[in-house]
Design an enzyme around this catalytic site. Structure first.
Site, short mmCIF file in Angstrom:
data_model
loop_
_atom_site.label_atom_id
_atom_site.label_comp_id
_atom_site.label_asym_id
_atom_site.label_seq_id
_atom_site.Cartn_x
_atom_site.Cartn_y
_atom_site.Cartn_z
N LYS A 164 0.83 -1.21 0.00
CA LYS A 164 0.00 0.00 0.00
C LYS A 164 0.86 1.25 0.00
CE LYS A 164 -3.86 2.40 0.51
NZ LYS A 164 -3.52 3.64 1.19
N GLU A 171 0.75 6.82 -6.65
CA GLU A 171 -0.37 7.79 -6.66
C GLU A 171 0.18 9.22 -6.62
OE1 GLU A 171 -2.95 9.01 -2.97
OE2 GLU A 171 -3.61 7.04 -3.72
#
Length: 292
Positions: A164, A171
């Site tokens: 993550k 991102e």
């Protein structure tokens, strides 16, 4: 399946609802009396049948450690704790060892989906021993998006949050690219319809993505982002990604530059950071700073 869920904020509350919609029993605890199902963690544990499963959705660091410490004394051998917050992967190894002494299993789950997860589902990146992960499959299945994708057992303890973390580093870089392109289009004298250019990219282009869709949403709400101040926070995972890259001698020029761009936003009113701030608000409900 029965689940205890600690932390019923923007994500935790929606996760409780999505799991319930799938037919599972969720007993939630939150310090906010308007949100909680029980008065404290002791009552939460008492209401769960053994072997218990408790999912923790609280801020990383001290808040998570406090919850782990309390659960360690309340739970029994054979129970399992899931940390679904944004903890650093090195903390996972520590928490697994602390709980393991008491015979309590530990799973770390990187969760992506933001405020849209209730309807769209949450992408799950999971780390832990197979026996603990397998036991949680009904909950993972309830949370993940429909279809074959959106869930992975990434590896041993820490792998979920490490995955993550890298996801969030990517991102950062993707948002930065959209923001830089948007600023350049806004500055060009020959261009007078930037919002519709972004909208035209939503179909048939190699840069179409959900982030692009969210950028269009933001521009529909405020076409030139005039209402926003060019300031964007970093959640910490971008920093951890860069630190991990240094530790592993892996070059990450785009992700590193995007992190430094966040820092630059705190010095001046950056046009690019208006788009970054708008995107973070769109996908995660993160706060934005308004002008004035």
């Amino acid at each position: 399946m029965q689940l205890g869920l600690i932390g019923l904020g923007k994500m935790g509350g929606n996760m409780r609802e999505r799991i319930r919609r799938a037919g599972h029993q969720v007993i939630g605890y939150d310090r906010n009396p308007d949100l909680t199902d029980v008065k404290d963690l002791a009552e939460l544990v008492e209401k769960l049948d053994a072997p218990r499963t408790i999912w923790v959705m609280v801020p990383a660091g001290t808040a998570t450690q406090v919850v782990i410490d309390e659960l360690k004394d309340l739970l029994s051998p054979g129970d399992t704790v899931v940390d679904g917050g944004n903890s650093r992967w090195t903390d996972d190894e520590k928490h697994a060892a602390e709980l393991g002494v008491k015979g309590i299993g530990f799973v770390d789950a990187g969760v992506s989906g933001g405020v849209w997860g209730l309807e769209n589902g949450y992408a799950l990146m999971v780390g832990g021993d197979k026996e603990h992960v397998d036991r949680l499959q009904p909950i993972f299945h309830a949370l993940k998006p429909d279809g074959p994708y959106g869930y992975v057992h990434a590896g041993r303890v820490g792998a979920g949050h490490f995955s993550k973390m890298v996801h969030n580093g990517i991102e950062y870089a993707m948002m930065q690219a959209y923001a830089e392109g948007w600023e350049l289009l806004e500055k060009a004298n020959s261009v007078d319809n930037v919002r519709e250019i972004f909208r035209s990219w939503q179909e048939g282009t190699v840069i179409r993505s959900w982030l692009l869709d969210l950028a269009v949403n933001a521009l529909d709400e405020d076409e030139h982002l005039d209402e926003l101040r060019g300031y964007a926070e970093d959640s910490g995972e971008g920093r951890w990604t860069v630190e991990a890259a240094i530790d592993n001698a892996v070059p990450l020029p785009a992700i590193t530059a995007s992190l430094f761009a966040r820092f630059a936003s705190r010095q001046d009113d950056s046009p690019q950071m208006k788009m970054i701030a708008a995107l973070r608000n769109q996908f995660g409900g993160h706060a934005v700073e308004k002008k004035g």
